[in-house]
Design an enzyme around this catalytic site. Sequence first.
Site, PDB file in Angstrom:
ATOM      1  N   HIS A 189       0.843  -1.205   0.000  1.00  0.00           N
ATOM      2  CA  HIS A 189       0.000   0.000   0.000  1.00  0.00           C
ATOM      3  C   HIS A 189       0.871   1.246   0.000  1.00  0.00           C
ATOM      4  O   HIS A 189       1.829   1.354   0.769  1.00  0.00           O
ATOM      5  CB  HIS A 189      -0.894   0.011   1.245  1.00  0.00           C
ATOM      6  CG  HIS A 189      -1.762   1.224   1.372  1.00  0.00           C
ATOM      7  ND1 HIS A 189      -1.668   2.105   2.420  1.00  0.00           N
ATOM      8  CD2 HIS A 189      -2.746   1.705   0.563  1.00  0.00           C
ATOM      9  CE1 HIS A 189      -2.568   3.075   2.270  1.00  0.00           C
ATOM     10  NE2 HIS A 189      -3.229   2.845   1.152  1.00  0.00           N
ATOM     11  N   SER A 190       0.587   2.159  -0.916  1.00  0.00           N
ATOM     12  CA  SER A 190       1.211   3.479  -0.928  1.00  0.00           C
ATOM     13  C   SER A 190       2.737   3.360  -1.076  1.00  0.00           C
ATOM     14  O   SER A 190       3.225   2.776  -2.039  1.00  0.00           O
ATOM     15  CB  SER A 190       0.802   4.230   0.349  1.00  0.00           C
ATOM     16  OG  SER A 190       1.056   5.605   0.257  1.00  0.00           O
ATOM     17  N   TYR A 191       3.499   3.885  -0.105  1.00  0.00           N
ATOM     18  CA  TYR A 191       4.961   3.778  -0.119  1.00  0.00           C
ATOM     19  C   TYR A 191       5.448   2.343  -0.295  1.00  0.00           C
ATOM     20  O   TYR A 191       6.496   2.088  -0.917  1.00  0.00           O
ATOM     21  CB  TYR A 191       5.506   4.387   1.181  1.00  0.00           C
ATOM     22  CG  TYR A 191       6.831   3.848   1.669  1.00  0.00           C
ATOM     23  CD1 TYR A 191       8.035   4.307   1.129  1.00  0.00           C
ATOM     24  CD2 TYR A 191       6.880   2.901   2.693  1.00  0.00           C
ATOM     25  CE1 TYR A 191       9.249   3.816   1.598  1.00  0.00           C
ATOM     26  CE2 TYR A 191       8.083   2.416   3.165  1.00  0.00           C
ATOM     27  CZ  TYR A 191       9.274   2.877   2.615  1.00  0.00           C
ATOM     28  OH  TYR A 191      10.471   2.399   3.084  1.00  0.00           O
ATOM     29  N   HIS A 234      -7.705   6.914   0.162  1.00  0.00           N
ATOM     30  CA  HIS A 234      -6.422   6.214   0.090  1.00  0.00           C
ATOM     31  C   HIS A 234      -6.357   4.995   1.016  1.00  0.00           C
ATOM     32  O   HIS A 234      -5.896   3.923   0.602  1.00  0.00           O
ATOM     33  CB  HIS A 234      -5.310   7.210   0.435  1.00  0.00           C
ATOM     34  CG  HIS A 234      -3.921   6.686   0.263  1.00  0.00           C
ATOM     35  ND1 HIS A 234      -3.456   6.132  -0.907  1.00  0.00           N
ATOM     36  CD2 HIS A 234      -2.870   6.647   1.136  1.00  0.00           C
ATOM     37  CE1 HIS A 234      -2.192   5.777  -0.771  1.00  0.00           C
ATOM     38  NE2 HIS A 234      -1.812   6.074   0.465  1.00  0.00           N
ATOM     39  N   GLY A 269       4.634   0.162  -2.229  1.00  0.00           N
ATOM     40  CA  GLY A 269       4.839  -0.259  -3.605  1.00  0.00           C
ATOM     41  C   GLY A 269       6.322  -0.381  -3.921  1.00  0.00           C
ATOM     42  O   GLY A 269       6.740  -1.265  -4.687  1.00  0.00           O
TER      43      GLY A 269
END
Length: 246
Positions: free
Chosen positions: A81-83, A228, A85
């Site tokens: 998730h988010s960072y 998000h 990745g």
Amino acid sequence: MSMPTGRTFLLVHGAWHSGACWERVVPLLTSAGHRVLAPSLTGHGDRAHLLSPEVGLDTHVQDVVGLITGQDLTEVVLVGHSYAGLVISSAAHQIPDRIAHLVYLDAMVPEDGESALDVIPLTQTLIDQAAASGSPWRIPPLPALPPPHGLFGVTDPTDAAWLQGLLTDQSVRCLVQPVHLGNPAADAIPRTHIHCVAGPPDGPARRPVPATQPNGAPAQVRELATGHDCMVTQPAELAGLLLTLG
């Protein structure tokens, strides 16, 4: 098509979060017959006391790789998730034979040698603010804003208060260390992108997903009509998407 039973889901949280952010999703996957791990990365959650200037992206990649190899996990569905990745991208290139599927959940999708700062240049503002503070190596969590921004897209007051209690500072080094994607064997791993599309229009621009995956298959892009932190706001819908991965 539903996913075969017996897979292992490894859910990797984003910046400032902890493994506890997945607690509404985990039981939905386990009840479908899958093993689920949702660890906190170094410096977060039950490991928050380990945060230091030396903690970086490489640290978090090794957290994931070490967990997978230490428990001899295979056929892993690796969700970032988010960072995270960036975390799952680098981890997959280290141990591609253990990864069955990569899921980029409203996530940064880097090219080889890129950092979080490269993927989302607005990150520089956070680094600059930290540099002007008494602790230039650490970045506090983003503040809650009025809807539709909320706290990482969470606008319900009760949920936002719960989420706020999970958040801790992030090391600057996490955002400036580059990924290492030099293993061509990782290109064979299927990947799915899940985009949370109810975010504010002035949010960071999302990179277009190439029409073809690295393995030559058509791109797989799914959407959730939420903000998000979809694991908080739409856990059932997220679990449903994860359970339909091929």
